[in-house]
Design a protein around this motif. Structure first.
Motif, PDB file in Angstrom:
ATOM      1  N   ALA A   1       6.206   1.098   5.740  1.00 35.92           N
ATOM      2  CA  ALA A   1       7.183   0.011   5.590  1.00 35.92           C
ATOM      3  C   ALA A   1       8.448   0.293   6.389  1.00 35.92           C
ATOM      4  O   ALA A   1       9.056  -0.608   6.943  1.00 35.92           O
ATOM      5  CB  ALA A   1       7.534  -0.184   4.111  1.00 35.92           C
TER       6      ALA A   1
ATOM      7  N   LEU B   1       7.399  -7.120   7.499  1.00 38.49           N
ATOM      8  CA  LEU B   1       7.517  -5.694   7.832  1.00 38.49           C
ATOM      9  C   LEU B   1       7.311  -5.410   9.317  1.00 38.49           C
ATOM     10  O   LEU B   1       7.540  -4.293   9.780  1.00 38.49           O
ATOM     11  CB  LEU B   1       6.481  -4.889   7.019  1.00 38.49           C
TER      12      LEU B   1
ATOM     13  N   ASP C   1      -3.136  -7.330   4.747  1.00 38.51           N
ATOM     14  CA  ASP C   1      -2.992  -7.060   3.319  1.00 38.51           C
ATOM     15  C   ASP C   1      -4.286  -6.383   2.889  1.00 38.51           C
ATOM     16  O   ASP C   1      -5.382  -6.936   3.095  1.00 38.51           O
ATOM     17  CB  ASP C   1      -2.776  -8.385   2.562  1.00 38.51           C
TER      18      ASP C   1
ATOM     19  N   THR D   1      -1.125  10.361  -3.831  1.00 39.41           N
ATOM     20  CA  THR D   1      -1.140  10.157  -5.274  1.00 39.41           C
ATOM     21  C   THR D   1       0.092  10.797  -5.901  1.00 39.41           C
ATOM     22  O   THR D   1       0.966  11.305  -5.202  1.00 39.41           O
ATOM     23  CB  THR D   1      -2.456  10.690  -5.879  1.00 39.41           C
TER      24      THR D   1
ATOM     25  N   TYR E   1       6.122   5.117 -15.611  1.00 42.31           N
ATOM     26  CA  TYR E   1       5.117   5.056 -14.563  1.00 42.31           C
ATOM     27  C   TYR E   1       3.909   4.220 -15.027  1.00 42.31           C
ATOM     28  O   TYR E   1       3.242   3.566 -14.227  1.00 42.31           O
ATOM     29  CB  TYR E   1       4.695   6.471 -14.145  1.00 42.31           C
TER      30      TYR E   1
END
Ligand code: NAD
Length: 263
Positions: free
Chosen positions: A18, A47, A67, A147, A158
């Motif tokens: 991004a 973006l 996407d 991760t 979270y």
């Protein structure tokens, strides 16, 4: 000791940059420095200018909107990768999203819609990307995703993203088994807290970041540059023999309860 990695005959697709703070960009910087030819996909047209700016001046680079939850856009992305490179040696998945509401409320109140969105964007897209990539991947190719330790322990707020990361880590093992006989490696990097756009959307992230810096074995948080270096190891031939793993680069945060004196 210095190890020089030469990726000048190699190709990579990096999904999920991004801006300059993105962990995907920290990985791409290592690949580009090693001479790799890199294609990038970005989620939406908003973006594009930032990615154009970041990649300007790098040769052998192309960018395409996709996407990761959109089947047609994924098909077009991998068709472009085939057209540009013929084959792929590396695939980087640096994508996650959960609706903000799912991270503000109790986990118990997660709606089916928010569950599906978080799991679909943050975990299933790795499976989808690997499937689209498979016909292009050379034997010995390497896939890496990102991760976070909330898959293993409860991290306040979270919530469903912790579940999505647990799914991503399990998917890493199943993909590693499916692709293993061609020695295609699939691993996931568990990064400590880092200041990115995705992290800023987690309620209370800056408290989590400061606490990480106080309690990690190193007394600081790991850096995006350190994520990039572990990714370079896993994506290059340095990492042959390693597959299906969740590897931590968190300055020793996950091994600690609290640092003495920080209780
Ligand atoms: P980031 O916001 O820079 O990157 C997330 C990317 O995901 C963005 O480029 C966004 O456009 C992309 N994305 C979201 N939905 C998408 C979709 N449907 N299709 C295509 N792309 C989509 O933030 P980041 O922190 O660099 O996140 C990258 C990865 O690192 C994520 O998997 C994140 O969970 C993981 N991670 C981050 C941290 C941290 O503290 N920043 C820690 C551990 C793991």
């Amino acid at each position: 000791m210095s190890v020089t990695v030469d990726l000048s005959s190699k190709t990579a697709l990096v999904m999920g940059v991004a801006n300059a703070r993105s962990l995907g960009w920290a990985i791409a910087e290592q690949l580009l420095a090693a001479g790799c030819r890199v294609g990038f996909s970005y989620q939406g047209e908003r973006l594009k200018p930032e990615l154009e700016k970041l990649t300007a001046g790098h040769s052998g680079v192309w960018i395409q909107q996709a996407d990761a939850t959109n089947e047609e856009e994924m098909t077009a992305l991998f068709a472009r990768a085939k057209e540009e490179f013929g084959t792929l040696d590396m695939l980087v998945h640096s994508i996650a999203f959960a609706p903000r509401g799912a991270m503000e409320n109790r986990f118990l109140d997660t709606s089916p819609e928010d569950w599906n969105t978080a799991l679909s964007v943050s975990a299933y897209t790795l499976v989808s990307a690997a499937r689209h990539a498979e016909p292009l991947l050379n034997d010995g190719a390497s896939i890496v995703s990102l991760t976070y330790h909330a898959s293993q322990q409860v991290v306040p707020k979270y919530n469903v993203m912790g579940v999505a990361k647990a799914a991503l880590e399990a998917a890493t093992r199943y993909l590693a088994a499916d692709l293993g006989l061609r020695e295609i490696r699939v691993n996931t990097i568990s990064a400590g807290p880092m200041r990115t756009i995705a992290a800023r959307s987690i309620p209370g992230f800056s408290g989590l970041y400061d606490k990480g810096a106080r309690n990690a074995a190193f007394g600081r948080n790991a850096t995006p540059g350190e994520v990039g270096k572990l990714a370079l190891f896993l994506l290059s031939d340095l990492g042959t023999g390693v597959t299906g793993q969740t590897m931590y680069v968190d300055a020793g945060l996950s091994i600690m309860t609290v640092r003495e004196g920080q209780e």
